[in-house]
Design a protein around this motif. Structure first.
Motif, PDB file in Angstrom:
ATOM      1  N   UNK A   1       0.818  -1.221   0.000  1.00 36.74           N
ATOM      2  CA  UNK A   1       0.000   0.000   0.000  1.00 36.74           C
ATOM      3  C   UNK A   1       0.854   1.275   0.000  1.00 36.74           C
ATOM      4  N   UNK A   2       1.934   1.281   0.757  1.00 32.41           N
ATOM      5  CA  UNK A   2       2.833   2.428   0.772  1.00 32.41           C
ATOM      6  C   UNK A   2       3.496   2.651  -0.567  1.00 32.41           C
ATOM      7  N   UNK A   3       3.828   1.560  -1.254  1.00 28.30           N
ATOM      8  CA  UNK A   3       4.453   1.663  -2.579  1.00 28.30           C
ATOM      9  C   UNK A   3       3.484   2.257  -3.586  1.00 28.30           C
ATOM     10  N   UNK A   4       2.250   1.786  -3.574  1.00 23.63           N
ATOM     11  CA  UNK A   4       1.247   2.294  -4.519  1.00 23.63           C
ATOM     12  C   UNK A   4       0.929   3.756  -4.218  1.00 23.63           C
ATOM     13  N   UNK A   5       0.795   4.098  -2.942  1.00 22.00           N
ATOM     14  CA  UNK A   5       0.557   5.503  -2.583  1.00 22.00           C
ATOM     15  C   UNK A   5       1.715   6.383  -3.030  1.00 22.00           C
ATOM     16  N   UNK A   6       2.931   5.903  -2.843  1.00 20.23           N
ATOM     17  CA  UNK A   6       4.105   6.679  -3.261  1.00 20.23           C
ATOM     18  C   UNK A   6       4.116   6.853  -4.775  1.00 20.23           C
ATOM     19  N   UNK A   7       3.778   5.796  -5.503  1.00 21.86           N
ATOM     20  CA  UNK A   7       3.722   5.911  -6.964  1.00 21.86           C
ATOM     21  C   UNK A   7       2.749   7.013  -7.366  1.00 21.86           C
ATOM     22  N   UNK A   8       1.580   7.009  -6.749  1.00 24.85           N
ATOM     23  CA  UNK A   8       0.532   7.967  -7.129  1.00 24.85           C
ATOM     24  C   UNK A   8       0.872   9.392  -6.701  1.00 24.85           C
TER      25      UNK A   8
ATOM     26  N   UNK B   1       5.806   5.118 -12.311  1.00 27.59           N
ATOM     27  CA  UNK B   1       4.451   4.793 -12.766  1.00 27.59           C
ATOM     28  C   UNK B   1       4.440   4.177 -14.157  1.00 27.59           C
ATOM     29  N   UNK B   2       5.484   4.389 -14.949  1.00 24.60           N
ATOM     30  CA  UNK B   2       5.541   3.833 -16.303  1.00 24.60           C
ATOM     31  C   UNK B   2       6.709   2.871 -16.492  1.00 24.60           C
ATOM     32  N   UNK B   3       7.493   2.679 -15.470  1.00 26.81           N
ATOM     33  CA  UNK B   3       8.701   1.842 -15.554  1.00 26.81           C
ATOM     34  C   UNK B   3       8.319   0.362 -15.558  1.00 26.81           C
ATOM     35  N   UNK B   4       8.614  -0.308 -16.676  1.00 26.84           N
ATOM     36  CA  UNK B   4       8.368  -1.747 -16.778  1.00 26.84           C
ATOM     37  C   UNK B   4       9.702  -2.479 -16.729  1.00 26.84           C
ATOM     38  N   UNK B   5       9.795  -3.657 -16.157  1.00 25.38           N
ATOM     39  CA  UNK B   5       8.713  -4.476 -15.607  1.00 25.38           C
ATOM     40  C   UNK B   5       8.371  -4.149 -14.155  1.00 25.38           C
ATOM     41  N   UNK B   6       8.982  -3.102 -13.600  1.00 21.99           N
ATOM     42  CA  UNK B   6       8.744  -2.743 -12.200  1.00 21.99           C
ATOM     43  C   UNK B   6       7.260  -2.600 -11.902  1.00 21.99           C
ATOM     44  N   UNK B   7       6.554  -1.863 -12.727  1.00 23.48           N
ATOM     45  CA  UNK B   7       5.133  -1.599 -12.496  1.00 23.48           C
ATOM     46  C   UNK B   7       4.326  -2.892 -12.442  1.00 23.48           C
ATOM     47  N   UNK B   8       4.581  -3.781 -13.394  1.00 18.61           N
ATOM     48  CA  UNK B   8       3.863  -5.055 -13.430  1.00 18.61           C
ATOM     49  C   UNK B   8       4.207  -5.910 -12.217  1.00 18.61           C
ATOM     50  N   UNK B   9       5.479  -5.930 -11.835  1.00 17.24           N
ATOM     51  CA  UNK B   9       5.882  -6.709 -10.670  1.00 17.24           C
ATOM     52  C   UNK B   9       5.219  -6.190  -9.403  1.00 17.24           C
ATOM     53  N   UNK B  10       5.131  -4.867  -9.267  1.00 20.13           N
ATOM     54  CA  UNK B  10       4.474  -4.297  -8.102  1.00 20.13           C
ATOM     55  C   UNK B  10       2.984  -4.640  -8.093  1.00 20.13           C
ATOM     56  N   UNK B  11       2.334  -4.594  -9.243  1.00 25.50           N
ATOM     57  CA  UNK B  11       0.916  -4.940  -9.307  1.00 25.50           C
ATOM     58  C   UNK B  11       0.684  -6.419  -8.987  1.00 25.50           C
ATOM     59  N   UNK B  12       1.622  -7.285  -9.376  1.00 25.28           N
ATOM     60  CA  UNK B  12       1.512  -8.709  -9.022  1.00 25.28           C
ATOM     61  C   UNK B  12       1.649  -8.908  -7.511  1.00 25.28           C
ATOM     62  N   UNK B  13       2.543  -8.158  -6.896  1.00 19.54           N
ATOM     63  CA  UNK B  13       2.682  -8.213  -5.435  1.00 19.54           C
ATOM     64  C   UNK B  13       1.389  -7.755  -4.771  1.00 19.54           C
ATOM     65  N   UNK B  14       0.806  -6.668  -5.273  1.00 19.30           N
ATOM     66  CA  UNK B  14      -0.455  -6.167  -4.724  1.00 19.30           C
ATOM     67  C   UNK B  14      -1.575  -7.202  -4.887  1.00 19.30           C
TER      68      UNK B  14
END
Length: 105
Positions: free
Chosen positions: A51-58, A64-77
């Motif tokens: 949750x802290x990571x997603x809030x920080x991104x926003x 927010x556009x860095x791949x594959x980081x973004x996808x990996x974070x969404x998989x963790x979420x």
């Protein structure tokens, strides 16, 4: 201090640390300084700071556009969401599962 309160405080702490790591990385990127490795940011998210990571991104508009980081974070979420759903639904299905296991023996 109760176990529940301790758990809540630990979750808040890891999310604050995760948000802080994202802020540090964003600030370092602006200044051209040493960056926080993406693996460390993802590790912080994995151990409970998603949750802290997603809030920080926003809020910081960082990674927010860095791949594959973004996808990996969404998989963790997504993994955390499934784990929470299983945890909170356990009172509904756990007695049935335990009864089925004891019947099999």
């Amino acid at each position: 201090m109760t176990e529940n309160l301790t758990a809540v405080l630990l979750i808040l702490l890891i999310n604050a640390l995760t948000f802080g790591a994202f802020w540090w990385d964003k600030d370092a990127a602006r200044k051209g300084q040493w960056r926080v490795p993406e693996s460390r940011l993802l590790w912080l998210a994995l151990i409970g700071g998603s949750p802290g990571a997603v809030l920080a991104q926003r809020f910081l508009r960082h990674k927010t556009r860095k791949e594959p980081f973004r996808t990996q974070l969404m998989l963790i979420c997504a993994m955390h969401a499934v784990a929470l759903a299983v945890w909170f639904s356990a009172p509904l299905w756990a007695p049935i599962a335990l009864a089925a296991l004891s019947f099999a023996h």
